[in-house]
Design a protein around this motif. Sequence first.
Motif, short mmCIF file in Angstrom:
data_model
loop_
_atom_site.label_atom_id
_atom_site.label_comp_id
_atom_site.label_asym_id
_atom_site.label_seq_id
_atom_site.Cartn_x
_atom_site.Cartn_y
_atom_site.Cartn_z
N GLN A 1 0.83 -1.21 0.00
CA GLN A 1 0.00 0.00 0.00
C GLN A 1 0.86 1.25 0.00
O GLN A 1 0.58 2.22 -0.70
CB GLN A 1 -0.94 -0.01 1.22
N ARG A 2 1.93 1.26 0.80
CA ARG A 2 2.79 2.44 0.92
C ARG A 2 3.42 2.77 -0.43
O ARG A 2 3.52 3.93 -0.82
CB ARG A 2 3.87 2.19 1.97
N THR A 3 3.84 1.75 -1.14
CA THR A 3 4.44 1.97 -2.46
C THR A 3 3.41 2.56 -3.41
O THR A 3 3.71 3.51 -4.16
CB THR A 3 4.99 0.64 -3.03
N TYR A 4 2.20 2.03 -3.37
CA TYR A 4 1.13 2.58 -4.21
C TYR A 4 0.88 4.04 -3.87
O TYR A 4 0.70 4.87 -4.76
CB TYR A 4 -0.15 1.75 -4.07
N ALA A 5 0.88 4.37 -2.59
CA ALA A 5 0.67 5.76 -2.17
C ALA A 5 1.78 6.66 -2.71
O ALA A 5 1.51 7.79 -3.14
CB ALA A 5 0.62 5.84 -0.65
N TYR A 6 3.01 6.16 -2.73
CA TYR A 6 4.12 6.94 -3.31
C TYR A 6 3.88 7.20 -4.79
O TYR A 6 4.18 8.28 -5.30
CB TYR A 6 5.45 6.21 -3.14
N TYR A 7 3.35 6.20 -5.49
CA TYR A 7 3.07 6.38 -6.91
C TYR A 7 1.99 7.44 -7.12
O TYR A 7 2.14 8.32 -7.97
CB TYR A 7 2.61 5.07 -7.55
N GLU A 8 0.92 7.36 -6.36
CA GLU A 8 -0.17 8.35 -6.51
C GLU A 8 0.32 9.77 -6.26
O GLU A 8 -0.08 10.70 -6.93
CB GLU A 8 -1.31 8.04 -5.55
N SER A 9 1.17 9.93 -5.26
CA SER A 9 1.64 11.27 -4.88
C SER A 9 2.78 11.77 -5.75
O SER A 9 3.16 12.94 -5.66
CB SER A 9 2.07 11.27 -3.42
N GLY A 10 3.36 10.88 -6.56
CA GLY A 10 4.47 11.28 -7.41
C GLY A 10 5.81 11.23 -6.72
O GLY A 10 6.81 11.70 -7.26
N GLN A 11 5.86 10.65 -5.53
CA GLN A 11 7.14 10.53 -4.82
C GLN A 11 8.03 9.47 -5.44
O GLN A 11 9.24 9.47 -5.20
CB GLN A 11 6.90 10.25 -3.34
N ARG A 12 7.44 8.56 -6.19
CA ARG A 12 8.18 7.54 -6.92
C ARG A 12 7.57 7.38 -8.30
O ARG A 12 6.37 7.51 -8.47
CB ARG A 12 8.12 6.19 -6.21
N MET A 13 8.44 7.07 -9.26
CA MET A 13 7.95 6.77 -10.60
C MET A 13 7.36 5.37 -10.62
O MET A 13 7.87 4.47 -9.96
CB MET A 13 9.08 6.85 -11.62
N VAL A 14 6.30 5.20 -11.39
CA VAL A 14 5.69 3.88 -11.53
C VAL A 14 6.50 3.10 -12.56
O VAL A 14 6.64 3.54 -13.70
CB VAL A 14 4.22 4.00 -11.98
N PRO A 15 7.05 1.94 -12.17
CA PRO A 15 7.80 1.15 -13.14
C PRO A 15 6.89 0.58 -14.23
O PRO A 15 5.69 0.40 -14.01
CB PRO A 15 8.40 0.01 -12.31
#
Length: 72
Positions: free
Chosen positions: A29-43
Amino acid sequence: MERYERIRSLREDADLTQESVGKAVNIPQRTYAYYESGQRMVPPHVLCSLADFYDVSVDYILGRTSNKKDTR
């Protein structure tokens, strides 16, 4: 980094939680949240999984088209 607003909109439109989507595409879930917020690029492999899950094109998720389906 770019925000992925469409994955949030798709999730909210389907009345899903970040946790349920994360489980469906096999990410925390935390990784998904990072993707939504733009804190990480979605591979790429996750983009494909999300497109399959939501039944939309990757181009739609990336904001390259307003068509949810690939029209080719």
